[in-house]
Design a protein around this motif. Structure first.
Motif, PDB file in Angstrom:
ATOM      1  N   LEU A 102       0.826  -1.198   0.000  1.00  0.00           N
ATOM      2  CA  LEU A 102       0.000   0.000   0.000  1.00  0.00           C
ATOM      3  C   LEU A 102       0.864   1.254   0.000  1.00  0.00           C
ATOM      4  CD1 LEU A 102      -2.759   1.274   0.050  1.00  0.00           C
ATOM      5  CD2 LEU A 102      -2.791   1.050   2.534  1.00  0.00           C
ATOM      6  N   ALA A 103       1.952   1.239   0.768  1.00  0.00           N
ATOM      7  CA  ALA A 103       2.869   2.385   0.754  1.00  0.00           C
ATOM      8  C   ALA A 103       3.436   2.608  -0.649  1.00  0.00           C
ATOM      9  CB  ALA A 103       4.005   2.158   1.755  1.00  0.00           C
ATOM     10  N   THR A 104       3.748   1.520  -1.342  1.00  0.00           N
ATOM     11  CA  THR A 104       4.258   1.645  -2.713  1.00  0.00           C
ATOM     12  C   THR A 104       3.206   2.249  -3.629  1.00  0.00           C
ATOM     13  OG1 THR A 104       5.694  -0.281  -2.389  1.00  0.00           O
ATOM     14  CG2 THR A 104       5.210   0.351  -4.666  1.00  0.00           C
ATOM     15  N   VAL A 105       1.962   1.818  -3.489  1.00  0.00           N
ATOM     16  CA  VAL A 105       0.879   2.358  -4.318  1.00  0.00           C
ATOM     17  C   VAL A 105       0.694   3.849  -4.056  1.00  0.00           C
ATOM     18  CG1 VAL A 105      -1.616   2.308  -4.684  1.00  0.00           C
ATOM     19  CG2 VAL A 105      -0.339   0.173  -4.564  1.00  0.00           C
ATOM     20  N   LEU A 106       0.701   4.240  -2.782  1.00  0.00           N
ATOM     21  CA  LEU A 106       0.434   5.631  -2.431  1.00  0.00           C
ATOM     22  C   LEU A 106       1.593   6.550  -2.778  1.00  0.00           C
ATOM     23  CD1 LEU A 106      -1.358   5.165   1.016  1.00  0.00           C
ATOM     24  CD2 LEU A 106      -2.362   5.442  -1.251  1.00  0.00           C
ATOM     25  N   GLU A 107       2.806   6.013  -2.827  1.00  0.00           N
ATOM     26  CA  GLU A 107       3.958   6.832  -3.209  1.00  0.00           C
ATOM     27  C   GLU A 107       4.025   7.030  -4.716  1.00  0.00           C
ATOM     28  OE1 GLU A 107       6.080   8.506  -1.458  1.00  0.00           O
ATOM     29  OE2 GLU A 107       5.232   7.887   0.460  1.00  0.00           O
ATOM     30  N   GLY A 108       3.373   6.158  -5.479  1.00  0.00           N
ATOM     31  CA  GLY A 108       3.412   6.261  -6.928  1.00  0.00           C
ATOM     32  C   GLY A 108       4.723   5.716  -7.487  1.00  0.00           C
ATOM     33  N   GLY A 109       4.997   6.006  -8.737  1.00  0.00           N
ATOM     34  CA  GLY A 109       6.214   5.525  -9.365  1.00  0.00           C
ATOM     35  C   GLY A 109       5.978   4.281 -10.192  1.00  0.00           C
ATOM     36  N   PRO A 110       7.022   3.762 -10.821  1.00  0.00           N
ATOM     37  CA  PRO A 110       6.859   2.618 -11.738  1.00  0.00           C
ATOM     38  C   PRO A 110       6.414   1.330 -11.058  1.00  0.00           C
ATOM     39  CG  PRO A 110       9.189   3.150 -11.390  1.00  0.00           C
ATOM     40  CD  PRO A 110       8.410   4.264 -10.789  1.00  0.00           C
ATOM     41  N   ALA A 111       6.667   1.191  -9.751  1.00  0.00           N
ATOM     42  CA  ALA A 111       6.280  -0.045  -9.065  1.00  0.00           C
ATOM     43  C   ALA A 111       4.835  -0.024  -8.589  1.00  0.00           C
ATOM     44  CB  ALA A 111       7.204  -0.287  -7.865  1.00  0.00           C
ATOM     45  N   ALA A 112       4.168   1.140  -8.659  1.00  0.00           N
ATOM     46  CA  ALA A 112       2.812   1.262  -8.113  1.00  0.00           C
ATOM     47  C   ALA A 112       1.793   0.367  -8.820  1.00  0.00           C
ATOM     48  CB  ALA A 112       2.365   2.717  -8.139  1.00  0.00           C
ATOM     49  N   PRO A 113       1.764   0.293 -10.180  1.00  0.00           N
ATOM     50  CA  PRO A 113       0.751  -0.560 -10.825  1.00  0.00           C
ATOM     51  C   PRO A 113       0.852  -2.025 -10.422  1.00  0.00           C
ATOM     52  CG  PRO A 113       1.675   0.993 -12.408  1.00  0.00           C
ATOM     53  CD  PRO A 113       2.514   1.085 -11.174  1.00  0.00           C
ATOM     54  N   ARG A 114       2.062  -2.526 -10.303  1.00  0.00           N
ATOM     55  CA  ARG A 114       2.205  -3.939  -9.918  1.00  0.00           C
ATOM     56  C   ARG A 114       1.780  -4.149  -8.462  1.00  0.00           C
ATOM     57  NH1 ARG A 114       4.326  -8.646 -11.288  1.00  0.00           N
ATOM     58  NH2 ARG A 114       5.279  -9.953  -9.682  1.00  0.00           N
ATOM     59  N   ALA A 115       2.130  -3.210  -7.582  1.00  0.00           N
ATOM     60  CA  ALA A 115       1.710  -3.320  -6.190  1.00  0.00           C
ATOM     61  C   ALA A 115       0.189  -3.266  -6.088  1.00  0.00           C
ATOM     62  CB  ALA A 115       2.345  -2.213  -5.354  1.00  0.00           C
ATOM     63  N   ALA A 116      -0.445  -2.403  -6.888  1.00  0.00           N
ATOM     64  CA  ALA A 116      -1.901  -2.309  -6.880  1.00  0.00           C
ATOM     65  C   ALA A 116      -2.526  -3.615  -7.364  1.00  0.00           C
ATOM     66  CB  ALA A 116      -2.362  -1.139  -7.749  1.00  0.00           C
ATOM     67  N   ALA A 117      -1.912  -4.250  -8.363  1.00  0.00           N
ATOM     68  CA  ALA A 117      -2.433  -5.518  -8.870  1.00  0.00           C
ATOM     69  C   ALA A 117      -2.346  -6.604  -7.803  1.00  0.00           C
ATOM     70  CB  ALA A 117      -1.658  -5.930 -10.114  1.00  0.00           C
ATOM     71  N   ARG A 118      -1.279  -6.614  -7.037  1.00  0.00           N
ATOM     72  CA  ARG A 118      -1.131  -7.622  -5.982  1.00  0.00           C
ATOM     73  C   ARG A 118      -2.152  -7.403  -4.854  1.00  0.00           C
ATOM     74  NH1 ARG A 118       4.942  -8.570  -4.179  1.00  0.00           N
ATOM     75  NH2 ARG A 118       3.880 -10.318  -3.143  1.00  0.00           N
ATOM     76  N   LEU A 119      -2.573  -6.157  -4.677  1.00  0.00           N
ATOM     77  CA  LEU A 119      -3.597  -5.863  -3.673  1.00  0.00           C
ATOM     78  C   LEU A 119      -5.008  -6.042  -4.222  1.00  0.00           C
ATOM     79  CD1 LEU A 119      -2.051  -2.679  -2.027  1.00  0.00           C
ATOM     80  CD2 LEU A 119      -2.345  -4.907  -0.948  1.00  0.00           C
ATOM     81  N   GLY A 120      -5.139  -6.332  -5.520  1.00  0.00           N
ATOM     82  CA  GLY A 120      -6.452  -6.484  -6.122  1.00  0.00           C
ATOM     83  C   GLY A 120      -7.122  -5.167  -6.440  1.00  0.00           C
ATOM     84  N   LEU A 121      -6.333  -4.088  -6.631  1.00  0.00           N
ATOM     85  CA  LEU A 121      -6.887  -2.756  -6.847  1.00  0.00           C
ATOM     86  C   LEU A 121      -6.702  -2.259  -8.263  1.00  0.00           C
ATOM     87  CD1 LEU A 121      -5.479  -1.099  -3.596  1.00  0.00           C
ATOM     88  CD2 LEU A 121      -7.831  -1.852  -3.982  1.00  0.00           C
ATOM     89  N   ALA A 122      -6.270  -3.136  -9.171  1.00  0.00           N
ATOM     90  CA  ALA A 122      -5.866  -2.659 -10.488  1.00  0.00           C
ATOM     91  C   ALA A 122      -7.026  -2.406 -11.431  1.00  0.00           C
ATOM     92  CB  ALA A 122      -4.893  -3.663 -11.119  1.00  0.00           C
ATOM     93  N   ALA A 123      -8.172  -3.025 -11.219  1.00  0.00           N
ATOM     94  CA  ALA A 123      -9.217  -3.011 -12.249  1.00  0.00           C
ATOM     95  C   ALA A 123     -10.461  -2.228 -11.854  1.00  0.00           C
ATOM     96  CB  ALA A 123      -9.612  -4.450 -12.587  1.00  0.00           C
ATOM     97  N   GLN A 124     -10.363  -1.357 -10.845  1.00  0.00           N
ATOM     98  CA  GLN A 124     -11.554  -0.641 -10.420  1.00  0.00           C
ATOM     99  C   GLN A 124     -11.201   0.726  -9.862  1.00  0.00           C
ATOM    100  OE1 GLN A 124     -13.259  -3.406  -7.585  1.00  0.00           O
ATOM    101  NE2 GLN A 124     -11.238  -4.266  -7.326  1.00  0.00           N
ATOM    102  N   CYS A 125     -12.176   1.633  -9.923  1.00  0.00           N
ATOM    103  CA  CYS A 125     -11.990   2.973  -9.374  1.00  0.00           C
ATOM    104  C   CYS A 125     -11.936   2.876  -7.842  1.00  0.00           C
ATOM    105  CB  CYS A 125     -13.123   3.889  -9.794  1.00  0.00           C
ATOM    106  SG  CYS A 125     -13.228   4.162 -11.578  1.00  0.00           S
ATOM    107  N   ALA A 126     -11.205   3.814  -7.235  1.00  0.00           N
ATOM    108  CA  ALA A 126     -11.049   3.767  -5.785  1.00  0.00           C
ATOM    109  C   ALA A 126     -10.763   5.163  -5.255  1.00  0.00           C
ATOM    110  CB  ALA A 126      -9.922   2.802  -5.399  1.00  0.00           C
ATOM    111  N   CYS A 127     -11.002   5.343  -3.969  1.00  0.00           N
ATOM    112  CA  CYS A 127     -10.665   6.568  -3.248  1.00  0.00           C
ATOM    113  C   CYS A 127      -9.709   6.220  -2.112  1.00  0.00           C
ATOM    114  CB  CYS A 127     -11.905   7.231  -2.649  1.00  0.00           C
ATOM    115  SG  CYS A 127     -12.921   8.133  -3.825  1.00  0.00           S
ATOM    116  N   VAL A 128      -8.845   7.163  -1.772  1.00  0.00           N
ATOM    117  CA  VAL A 128      -7.976   7.009  -0.611  1.00  0.00           C
ATOM    118  C   VAL A 128      -8.612   7.725   0.572  1.00  0.00           C
ATOM    119  CG1 VAL A 128      -5.720   7.507   0.392  1.00  0.00           C
ATOM    120  CG2 VAL A 128      -5.894   6.783  -1.994  1.00  0.00           C
TER     121      VAL A 128
END
Length: 544
Positions: free
Chosen positions: A287-313
């Motif tokens: 989650l820290a990787t996703v929130l920091e952004g950068g090239p690793a964020a999409p893969r981290a989001a996919a591992r959390l199951g967050l890649a295919a849907q809209c979301a709010c922080v």
């Protein structure tokens, strides 16, 4: 490199483990190899997020027409199966819907709660993922998780089995529970040993005997049918116990098998506990990787199951208590409790919600359609935790892609800061019950800009100048209240009567003060730009 698959469990495994005790097949031909990846609770008034491979729970869905419509709707969501309350009549409409969509319709037995079956399904999914690898132990034939182990023990002892924690909570159970008595059925339905049964066992000293012995303990005269139980140990620690309904005491071979099974169960429970701790740390890092952004964020989001849907922080923190206030709660401990409560609350809403504490702020990524949906979730959460711990929630804008979650986190932080400032203002004004506990970024955008402008002024040592500064200096020198008079007039949009009441003077006195302050400060109150500048300066540097 391919992205990891989300955790799942085979549909056949669910039907087999839950068995006739909890579920039955109502319509359709179940494909045992279909992967079940989550649980969705159907709500006619709230469209759920799409979760491919989910079991859709039809809470409040009755009648063949409603069930058939739910099957078609679930097919559109990419579901794996539908579950409705039994008795459910599988007439031609339901059977046709099941055949047309390829979905199986399951019936939940009367008496079992939807919350319990949702928790049980999620535990099966997570357990199957966590226990996918081999489990070390004296006998690998017991299988890969606690449900498989319970079935294996039931086969060895020729009786239905439950594996329980120290509080009587059911961690897993075997098939053939219909062969047990009513108290065992109630235990399975509630996933907890009934309180009266626990008291009876304690009064007879059976738990004391169970935890002191490394051998199975035979129990008769407490329930309708005899039981045999053994403690699950890890060194000197009691992790739980295994209970089997049997016709009589065990022979030597079955006693030895029961001892070995308890050892394997201990390994399972230890691995689950360490795996849960490691999973929490991993999710926090992802989650820290996703929130920091950068090239690793999409893969981290996919591992959390967050890649295919809209979301709010969501940014959640404890606020409104002064550090030197002896009555204030321990902020660190309160923050930990709030973080745990938030994770539990959100996990019941969406299986792919990610929660982690970073510093003094707890962040949650909530899949949702709009930020207003996120606000409703936050309102429900705060209503449940109450006001004893002053908690505030900032909500970022909707992120359509994982790369947008960094911006949503920044928005949530900015909204949270505005709320914390307002909470501090309420505390200074001796008003702990301040109304501002939740804010979407869109609602506090202007206030956030003023906060950032004040930060820039502080960093650059940019001291303000102008009419408001001149008024404040005059007030300090002569003990007058011209600054308060100006603020009241601006706050009431020039309504002299309302402004005079606000500062507790007669309207004529207020009019005199207004003319006097305009002369002293060189402020043209008829000029909209001058009024706007005065309002900004008052917000940037409010009166002490």
């Amino acid at each position: 490199m391919s992205l990891p698959e989300p955790p799942s469990v085979a549909l056949g495994r669910i039907i087999s483990d839950l068995g006739s005790t909890l579920v039955e097949v109502v319509a359709g031909r179940p494909d045992p190899d279909v992967a079940v990846a989550g649980v969705l609770i159907h709500d006619r008034l709230d469209e759920p997020s799409r979760l491919p491979g989910a079991i859709v729970l039809g809470v409040g869905v009755y009648g063949t027409d409603q069930v058939a419509a739910l099957v078609d709707h679930a097919h559109g969501l990419g579901a794996a199966a539908v579950m409705v309350r039994s008795p459910a009549v599988a007439d031609a409409a339901v059977a046709d819907a099941a055949a047309r969509t390829g979905l199986v319709v399951l019936g939940l037995t009367p008496g079992a709660s939807w919350a319990q079956v949702a928790a049980l399904l999620r535990s099966l999914i997570s357990a199957d993922a966590a226990m996918a690898g081999p489990v070390p132990g004296p006998d690998a034939s017991f299988g890969g998780d606690l449900f498989a182990l319970a079935n294996a023990i039931a086969g060895l002892l020729d009786g239905p089995v439950t594996i329980e924690d120290r509080g009587g909570g059911v961690l897993a159970f075997s098939a053939r529970q219909d062969e047990a008595d009513d108290s065992r059925i109630a235990t399975i339905l509630d996933r907890q040993v009934p309180a009266d049964k626990l008291r009876a066992l304690e009064q007879h000293g059976l738990f004391r005997a169970l935890y002191r012995s490394e051998d199975p303990v035979f129990i008769a005269g407490i329930g309708e049918k005899p039981r045999v139980a053994i403690a699950i140990r890890a060194g000197g620690e009691i992790l739980g116990s295994i209970w089997a309904v049997v016709p009589g005491p065990l022979n030597d071979d079955r006693t030895q098998a029961f001892r070995e099974a308890a050892g394997v169960a201990a390994l399972h429970l230890l691995r689950q506990r360490s795996g849960a701790d490691a999973d929490r740390r991993l999710r926090a890092d992802l989650l820290a990787t996703v929130l920091e952004g950068g090239p690793a964020a999409p893969r981290a989001a996919a591992r959390l199951g967050l890649a295919a849907q809209c979301a709010c922080v969501l940014a959640v923190a404890v606020a409104g208590a002064a550090a030197d206030d002896p009555a204030a709660p321990d902020r660190a401990a309160a923050g930990d409790r709030i973080a745990g409560s938030l994770a539990l609350h959100l996990s019941a809403i969406h299986p792919h919600t990610a929660v982690a504490s970073l510093g003094s702020v707890t962040y949650a990524v909530l899949p949702c359609a709009t930020d207003e949906d996120a606000r409703r979730v936050a309102e429900t959460f705060l209503a449940r935790v109450g006001t004893k711990v002053p908690t505030v929630v900032g909500i970022g804008r909707l992120a359509a892609r994982p790369t947008d979650l960094r911006r949503s986190r920044s928005d949530a932080d900015r909204a949270l800061r505005v709320l914390q400032s307002r909470a501090e203002g309420a505390r200074t004004a001796r008003n702990p019950e301040h109304p501002h506990r939740i804010a979407r970024f869109a609602e506090v955008y202007a206030a956030s800009l003023l906060d950032e402008l004040a930060d820039r002024m502080a960093v650059d040592d940019d001291r303000p100048a102008g009419p408001v500064v001149r008024l404040r200096e005059y007030d300090q020198l002569h003990g007058t209240q011209f600054t308060d008079t100006l603020a009241a007039w601006l706050d009431t949009l020039g309504d002299v009567v309302a402004a005079a009441a606000k500062v507790h003077v007669h309207p004529n006195t207020f009019r005199y003060r207004l003319r006097r302050l305009a002369d002293l400060a060189g402020l043209d109150l008829a000029d909209p730009d001058a009024r706007f500048e005065a309002m900004v300066q008052l917000r940037l540097a409010p009166p002490p």
